[in-house]
Scaffold this active site. Structure first.
Site, PDB file in Angstrom:
ATOM      1  N   ASN A   7       0.868  -1.183   0.000  1.00 14.31           N
ATOM      2  CA  ASN A   7       0.000   0.000   0.000  1.00 14.31           C
ATOM      3  C   ASN A   7       0.903   1.229   0.000  1.00 14.31           C
ATOM      4  O   ASN A   7       1.477   1.574   1.031  1.00 14.31           O
ATOM      5  CB  ASN A   7      -0.894  -0.039   1.246  1.00 14.31           C
ATOM      6  N   HIS A  94      -9.810   1.292   4.767  1.00 15.24           N
ATOM      7  CA  HIS A  94      -8.556   1.574   5.477  1.00 15.24           C
ATOM      8  C   HIS A  94      -8.810   2.619   6.569  1.00 15.24           C
ATOM      9  O   HIS A  94      -9.572   3.563   6.362  1.00 15.24           O
ATOM     10  CB  HIS A  94      -7.492   2.081   4.489  1.00 15.24           C
TER      11      HIS A  94
HETATM   12  P1  PGA Z   1       2.417   0.592   7.767  1.00 15.20           P
HETATM   13  O1  PGA Z   1       1.017   0.792   7.035  1.00 15.20           O
HETATM   14  O2  PGA Z   1       3.001  -0.698   7.262  1.00 15.20           O
HETATM   15  O3  PGA Z   1       3.244   1.783   7.334  1.00 15.20           O
HETATM   16  O4  PGA Z   1       2.158   0.561   9.223  1.00 15.20           O
HETATM   17  C1  PGA Z   1       0.166  -0.284   6.790  1.00 15.20           C
HETATM   18  C2  PGA Z   1      -1.142   0.220   6.248  1.00 15.20           C
HETATM   19  O5  PGA Z   1      -1.621   1.246   6.710  1.00 15.20           O
HETATM   20  O6  PGA Z   1      -1.732  -0.370   5.337  1.00 15.20           O
END
Ligand code: PGA
Length: 253
Positions: A7, A94
């Site tokens: 992502n 999300h």
């Molecule tokens: P992070 O984000 O790996 O930077 O914690 C994950 C996400 O929000 O999908």
């Protein structure tokens, strides 16, 4: 076979997105990888990244879609447009959208219905806030999210992946223990088995501060089929390490 979702959020411009996609795609074919890898760039990079991935088995996903089908909705991007540009997947629910754009479970349910109708596979994010965790409301929160968002009897298992992303773990460096992640995975499967009468093939992912140092223990956990990676997916070095670990675990199992 693990599922690894990248992502990229609102990071990487057009050139950066396409060159990172290129590096990942070269690596994926050179290593003859079998893991299922899904890249989710920003809307503006989708077309370019899709072209990079044309001859690759790596899949393309968007980070959101509109809850409206089409028409006078300035600034929105429809599920149909996402499909049209080459996406197979879309991330919905999300927590950054829930917090920043005020999305509710009902809004996400509308998005999910339209995305499903357009034939997109859905990566549905669920997870509790720090406050809900401290009040021991984790399971209740996740159950409410899943049962409110997914219309009963509608989504086929292969069209949906559940990504458990505790809000307090995103971008914070904090993570639940692998045992806690397993427990949530088992709990989600239970919801699908009882409420939606299917259990098999609903993939369960974990997301929130996943990196090369902690992904092996997460991926080895029971009921966990993959990871959703934010920050650590933005650089080839860190992301390729995660891919290697996932692949090694795949081969061992
Ligand atoms: P992070 O984000 O790996 O930077 O914690 C994950 C996400 O929000 O999908």
């Amino acid at each position: 076979m693990s599922v690894i979702v990248a992502n990229w959020k609102m990071s990487l411009n057009l050139l950066e997105s396409s060159s990172l996609a290129n590096q990942i795609s070269d690596f994926y074919s050179k290593e003859k990888m079998e893991s299922s890898v899904i890249l989710c760039p920003s809307f503006t990079s989708l077309d370019r990244v899709n072209k990079v991935l044309q001859d690759s088995n790596i899949k393309l996903g968007a980070q959101d879609c509109s809850e409206e089908k089409m028409g006078a909705h300035t600034g929105e991007v429809s599920a149909e447009m996402i499909k049209d540009i080459g996406c197979e997947y879309v991330i919905l629910g999300h927590s950054e959208r829930r917090i920043n754009a005020g999305e509710t479970d009902i809004d996400i349910r509308r998005k999910l219905k339209i995305a499903h109708m357009m034939g997109l596979k859905i990566i549905l994010c669920v997870g509790e806030t720090e406050e809900e965790k401290s009040e021991f409301l984790t399971l209740e929160t996740i159950e409410r999210q899943i049962t409110t968002i997914i219309p009963e009897g509608m989504v086929l298992p292969e069209n949906i992946l559940i990504a458990y992303e505790p809000v307090w773990a995103i971008g914070s460096g904090a993570t639940p223990t692998p045992a806690e992640v397993s427990e949530i995975g088992e709990f989600c499967r239970g919801i699908f088995a009882t409420r939606f009468s299917f259990e098999k093939d609903v993939k369960f992912l974990y997301g929130g501060s996943v990196n090369a140092s902690n992904c092996a223990s997460v991926l080895k956990s029971r009921f966990v089929d993959g990871v959703l990676v934010g920050g650590a997916s933005l650089k080839f070095d860190s992301f390729s390490k995660i891919l290697i670990i996932a692949e090694e675990l795949c081969k061992q199992s």
